[in-house]
Motif scaffolding. Structure first.
Motif, PDB file in Angstrom:
ATOM      1  N   GLY A 125       0.820  -1.223   0.000  1.00 47.79           N
ATOM      2  CA  GLY A 125       0.000   0.000   0.000  1.00 47.79           C
ATOM      3  C   GLY A 125       0.841   1.256   0.000  1.00 47.79           C
ATOM      4  N   GLY A 126       2.172   1.106  -0.127  1.00 51.15           N
ATOM      5  CA  GLY A 126       3.077   2.256  -0.080  1.00 51.15           C
ATOM      6  C   GLY A 126       3.580   2.607  -1.464  1.00 51.15           C
ATOM      7  N   THR A 127       4.862   2.291  -1.735  1.00 52.52           N
ATOM      8  CA  THR A 127       5.449   2.687  -3.025  1.00 52.52           C
ATOM      9  C   THR A 127       4.888   1.884  -4.200  1.00 52.52           C
ATOM     10  OG1 THR A 127       7.330   1.253  -2.485  1.00 52.52           O
ATOM     11  CG2 THR A 127       7.613   3.609  -2.117  1.00 52.52           C
ATOM     12  N   PHE A 128       4.272   0.728  -3.930  1.00 55.47           N
ATOM     13  CA  PHE A 128       3.597  -0.015  -5.008  1.00 55.47           C
ATOM     14  C   PHE A 128       2.539   0.874  -5.658  1.00 55.47           C
ATOM     15  CE2 PHE A 128       0.264  -2.680  -6.758  1.00 55.47           C
ATOM     16  CZ  PHE A 128       0.968  -3.667  -7.445  1.00 55.47           C
ATOM     17  N   GLN A 129       1.785   1.620  -4.831  1.00 57.32           N
ATOM     18  CA  GLN A 129       0.730   2.504  -5.343  1.00 57.32           C
ATOM     19  C   GLN A 129       1.303   3.570  -6.265  1.00 57.32           C
ATOM     20  OE1 GLN A 129      -2.371   1.973  -5.278  1.00 57.32           O
ATOM     21  NE2 GLN A 129      -3.318   1.979  -3.266  1.00 57.32           N
ATOM     22  N   TYR A 130       2.457   4.117  -5.884  1.00 52.16           N
ATOM     23  CA  TYR A 130       3.086   5.156  -6.711  1.00 52.16           C
ATOM     24  C   TYR A 130       3.432   4.587  -8.094  1.00 52.16           C
ATOM     25  CZ  TYR A 130       6.782   8.174  -8.531  1.00 52.16           C
ATOM     26  OH  TYR A 130       7.556   8.965  -9.348  1.00 52.16           O
ATOM     27  N   GLY A 131       4.161   3.476  -8.107  1.00 49.97           N
ATOM     28  CA  GLY A 131       4.562   2.864  -9.370  1.00 49.97           C
ATOM     29  C   GLY A 131       3.360   2.477 -10.221  1.00 49.97           C
ATOM     30  N   TYR A 132       2.358   1.900  -9.573  1.00 46.55           N
ATOM     31  CA  TYR A 132       1.157   1.420 -10.263  1.00 46.55           C
ATOM     32  C   TYR A 132       0.400   2.576 -10.918  1.00 46.55           C
ATOM     33  CZ  TYR A 132      -3.119  -1.325 -11.005  1.00 46.55           C
ATOM     34  OH  TYR A 132      -4.191  -1.966 -11.572  1.00 46.55           O
ATOM     35  N   ASN A 133       0.239   3.679 -10.176  1.00 40.54           N
ATOM     36  CA  ASN A 133      -0.563   4.800 -10.686  1.00 40.54           C
ATOM     37  C   ASN A 133       0.191   5.673 -11.681  1.00 40.54           C
ATOM     38  OD1 ASN A 133      -3.350   4.832  -9.369  1.00 40.54           O
ATOM     39  ND2 ASN A 133      -2.003   4.366  -7.654  1.00 40.54           N
ATOM     40  N   VAL A 134       1.530   5.655 -11.643  1.00 37.97           N
ATOM     41  CA  VAL A 134       2.319   6.308 -12.692  1.00 37.97           C
ATOM     42  C   VAL A 134       2.148   5.528 -13.996  1.00 37.97           C
ATOM     43  CG1 VAL A 134       4.708   6.590 -13.499  1.00 37.97           C
ATOM     44  CG2 VAL A 134       4.063   7.468 -11.268  1.00 37.97           C
ATOM     45  N   SER A 146       0.170   8.573  -2.871  1.00 37.11           N
ATOM     46  CA  SER A 146       1.522   8.170  -3.298  1.00 37.11           C
ATOM     47  C   SER A 146       2.593   9.001  -2.598  1.00 37.11           C
ATOM     48  CB  SER A 146       1.664   8.320  -4.813  1.00 37.11           C
ATOM     49  OG  SER A 146       0.741   7.491  -5.476  1.00 37.11           O
ATOM     50  N   GLY A 147       2.337  10.305  -2.436  1.00 36.95           N
ATOM     51  CA  GLY A 147       3.283  11.191  -1.760  1.00 36.95           C
ATOM     52  C   GLY A 147       3.505  10.794  -0.309  1.00 36.95           C
ATOM     53  N   ILE A 148       2.405  10.449   0.383  1.00 40.52           N
ATOM     54  CA  ILE A 148       2.507  10.012   1.786  1.00 40.52           C
ATOM     55  C   ILE A 148       3.232   8.668   1.858  1.00 40.52           C
ATOM     56  CG2 ILE A 148       1.180   9.265   3.823  1.00 40.52           C
ATOM     57  CD1 ILE A 148      -1.009  11.308   2.914  1.00 40.52           C
ATOM     58  N   GLY A 149       2.871   7.740   0.960  1.00 39.12           N
ATOM     59  CA  GLY A 149       3.500   6.408   0.943  1.00 39.12           C
ATOM     60  C   GLY A 149       4.999   6.479   0.718  1.00 39.12           C
ATOM     61  N   LEU A 150       5.428   7.331  -0.243  1.00 42.93           N
ATOM     62  CA  LEU A 150       6.855   7.483  -0.546  1.00 42.93           C
ATOM     63  C   LEU A 150       7.627   8.085   0.626  1.00 42.93           C
ATOM     64  CD1 LEU A 150       7.016   8.775  -4.229  1.00 42.93           C
ATOM     65  CD2 LEU A 150       8.252   6.826  -3.323  1.00 42.93           C
ATOM     66  N   SER A 192      12.089   0.320  -3.294  1.00 38.09           N
ATOM     67  CA  SER A 192      12.328   0.346  -4.741  1.00 38.09           C
ATOM     68  C   SER A 192      11.726  -0.877  -5.439  1.00 38.09           C
ATOM     69  CB  SER A 192      13.836   0.406  -4.994  1.00 38.09           C
ATOM     70  OG  SER A 192      14.096   0.587  -6.347  1.00 38.09           O
ATOM     71  N   ILE A 193      11.809  -2.036  -4.777  1.00 37.89           N
ATOM     72  CA  ILE A 193      11.279  -3.275  -5.376  1.00 37.89           C
ATOM     73  C   ILE A 193       9.767  -3.160  -5.567  1.00 37.89           C
ATOM     74  CG2 ILE A 193      10.854  -5.745  -4.930  1.00 37.89           C
ATOM     75  CD1 ILE A 193      13.694  -5.700  -3.521  1.00 37.89           C
ATOM     76  N   PHE A 194       9.062  -2.632  -4.555  1.00 33.26           N
ATOM     77  CA  PHE A 194       7.600  -2.496  -4.690  1.00 33.26           C
ATOM     78  C   PHE A 194       7.225  -1.391  -5.669  1.00 33.26           C
ATOM     79  CE2 PHE A 194       7.335  -5.349  -1.131  1.00 33.26           C
ATOM     80  CZ  PHE A 194       6.130  -6.001  -1.357  1.00 33.26           C
ATOM     81  N   LEU A 195       8.057  -0.334  -5.750  1.00 28.42           N
ATOM     82  CA  LEU A 195       7.789   0.732  -6.715  1.00 28.42           C
ATOM     83  C   LEU A 195       7.890   0.187  -8.144  1.00 28.42           C
ATOM     84  CD1 LEU A 195       9.251   4.321  -6.423  1.00 28.42           C
ATOM     85  CD2 LEU A 195       8.943   3.237  -8.624  1.00 28.42           C
ATOM     86  N   THR A 196       9.001  -0.507  -8.441  1.00 29.81           N
ATOM     87  CA  THR A 196       9.174  -1.058  -9.794  1.00 29.81           C
ATOM     88  C   THR A 196       8.181  -2.189 -10.058  1.00 29.81           C
ATOM     89  OG1 THR A 196      10.942  -2.480  -8.935  1.00 29.81           O
ATOM     90  CG2 THR A 196      11.619  -0.435  -9.975  1.00 29.81           C
ATOM     91  N   GLY A 197       7.835  -2.933  -8.994  1.00 27.41           N
ATOM     92  CA  GLY A 197       6.800  -3.962  -9.119  1.00 27.41           C
ATOM     93  C   GLY A 197       5.458  -3.356  -9.468  1.00 27.41           C
ATOM     94  N   GLY A 198       5.176  -2.171  -8.909  1.00 29.26           N
ATOM     95  CA  GLY A 198       3.936  -1.442  -9.225  1.00 29.26           C
ATOM     96  C   GLY A 198       3.907  -1.003 -10.676  1.00 29.26           C
ATOM     97  N   ILE A 199       5.055  -0.502 -11.168  1.00 31.02           N
ATOM     98  CA  ILE A 199       5.145  -0.080 -12.586  1.00 31.02           C
ATOM     99  C   ILE A 199       4.884  -1.269 -13.507  1.00 31.02           C
ATOM    100  CG2 ILE A 199       6.758   0.711 -14.386  1.00 31.02           C
ATOM    101  CD1 ILE A 199       8.072   2.500 -12.215  1.00 31.02           C
ATOM    102  N   LEU A 200       5.545  -2.392 -13.213  1.00 30.22           N
ATOM    103  CA  LEU A 200       5.395  -3.587 -14.062  1.00 30.22           C
ATOM    104  C   LEU A 200       3.966  -4.121 -14.017  1.00 30.22           C
ATOM    105  CD1 LEU A 200       6.733  -5.715 -15.874  1.00 30.22           C
ATOM    106  CD2 LEU A 200       7.391  -6.966 -13.815  1.00 30.22           C
TER     107      LEU A 200
END
Length: 468
Positions: A11-20, A123-127, A151-159
């Protein structure tokens, strides 16, 4: 510890990557929705310039929300605790998902803008808060690897966003409102799993003065036999701070004791955003076309870029505690400088030889791998390590603000840079990457296996002079 990283990451950086990532797939469908809504509401065609403006607002208001989230994330982490702030953040994500989901059936594109703004805040709060929590629960010898969870969850969110956004899944015309509202699922997952984990032990002892809860949390995270060392380390930091209250961001700018830590975080955060990684994604489609890949297959090749980032984040997580932060981040920037040079040449001579587009393709993947191995993952890790407890939330607020402002600025200026300089834009990124690598080499000490107090002592010489 591993499960705690997963619980905060989903629910943190995964959201950022996913929504970008997911906003790219339904671009044409949203254009059509804006046109139809405008025609039915005002009985006239939507002006093409106004359509471009509305689309720009929908896409870029996310970064404005992210900036607002970064500005309040540190305060939430102090007031509600790290875990409490992350749990509360999911309410914002669920509300954003509802607004984006009902925008199409209600015919209100304004709800889409409001939803994108709210998911930006999330996403800002999660990051801001997720790296705080991970950095504070991790033992010294695992801190780098665990911090790479961000970083792993952020890039996982993007993918994941790239996969879900394929037209065979939710990227088709009928399903795009579901695609945009699907970010409620990571939020529900975190609400389900995170309550099972304790609050950050450092927060409990240093900020709350609750020694009993701190000991219980450490036993959960480190085991009954090994928690004593971490407890002693937290107590030493608590004693050194001597009841010092958490600082506000503006107080860090006037505190000589954190001057070089703050300069370092600002340089690294700006360096990460302005490194040319956005240029790589911008040029990717053009280069894939030049290499003879059909337009229909390009989204699947683009998945390879997302997989590359994810792979290097995992690799960096495995290497960071053995190789060290300095070698990885300096090496990453130097390799990016090299690939910027190769790309400048290959894009210049793209038309001359049939094999040159493949050099460009290889350079794109190599650039992404170099970014993920160094700047992509280690920047957040170092932000946690360079500050003691009282300064850390404020440092993340400053880093987050710099990151989102840089993200927004590069988004606005980048098309003009590309149009003006064409492929020579990579020479600008070459200079930027080289300059950041030189700064890190000259300023940042190795932080591997050091306590937060030991790292503060290393910077003491820089902040107050060698003789101090």
């Amino acid at each position: 510890l591993f499960l705690a990283v997963c619980a905060v990451g989903i629910g943190g950086t995964f959201q950022y990557g996913y929504n970008v990532s997911i906003i790219n797939a339904p671009t044409q469908h949203i254009h059509r929705f804006l046109n139809e809504t405008w025609t039915s509401r005002y009985h006239k065609e939507l002006n093409p310039d106004l359509l471009t403006f509305l689309w720009s607002v929908i896409a870029s208001i996310f970064s404005l929300g992210g900036l607002c989230g970064a500005l309040i994330g540190g305060s939430m982490a102090i007031r509600l605790g790290r875990k409490g702030a992350l749990l509360m953040n999911n309410v914002i994500a669920i509300l954003a998902s509802v607004l984006m989901g009902i925008s199409f059936p209600t015919g209100l594109f304004e709800l889409l803008i409001a939803g994108r703004f709210l998911i930006g805040i999330n996403s800002g709060i999660g990051l801001c808060v997720q790296p705080l929590y991970i950095g504070e629960v991790a033992p010294k010898h695992l801190r780098g690897g665990m911090a790479m969870g961000t970083s792993i969850f952020l890039t996982g969110g993007i993918l994941t966003g790239q996969i879900i956004g394929l037209r065979e899944l939710l990227g088709g015309e009928a399903y795009w409102p579901l695609l945009l509202s699907s970010s409620c699922f990571p939020a529900f997952a975190q609400l389900l799993f995170l309550p099972w984990f304790p609050e950050s032990p450092r927060y409990l002892l240093i900020d709350r003065g609750d020694e009993l809860s701190c000991a219980k949390a450490l036993k959960r995270f480190h085991g009954s036999s090994d928690y004593g060392r971490e407890m002693a380390d937290i107590q030493r930091e608590c004693f050194a701070l001597d009841g010092e209250k958490p600082k506000k961001p503006w107080q860090l700018f006037t505190d000589r004791g954190v001057r070089w830590q703050l300069i370092t975080v600002i340089v690294m955060t700006m360096g990460q955003q302005l490194s040319g990684i956005n240029a790589i994604y911008f040029y990717a489609t053009y280069i894939f076309k030049q290499a003879g890949i059909s337009a229909g297959k390009i989204p699947y090749v683009t998945l390879g870029t997302g997989a590359c980032e994810c792979l290097t984040a995992l690799t960096c997580g495995l290497l960071i505690d053995s190789v060290g932060r300095r070698y990885l981040i300096i090496g990453g920037y130097l390799l990016m400088s090299l690939w910027s040079t190769v790309l400048t040449f290959s894009l210049t001579y793209q038309e001359l030889y049939s094999w040159v587009p493949y050099v460009s393709m290889a350079s794109i993947f190599a650039f992404i791998l170099s970014f993920g191995l160094g700047p992509g993952g280690i920047t957040n890790t170092l932000t946690a390590e360079l500050f003691v407890q009282s300064s850390r939330p404020a440092a993340y607020m400053i880093a987050g603000t710099v990151s989102w402002v840089s993200f927004f600025t590069i988004g606005m200026l980048f098309p003009f840079i590309v149009n003006g300089l064409k492929q020579y834009c990579f020479l600008v990124f070459l200079l930027e990457c080289s300059a950041v690598a030189a700064f890190i080499f000259l300023v940042i000490p190795e932080t591997k296996n050091k306590s937060f107090l030991e790292i503060k002592t290393e910077f003491h010489k820089l902040n107050f002079g060698r003789g101090s």
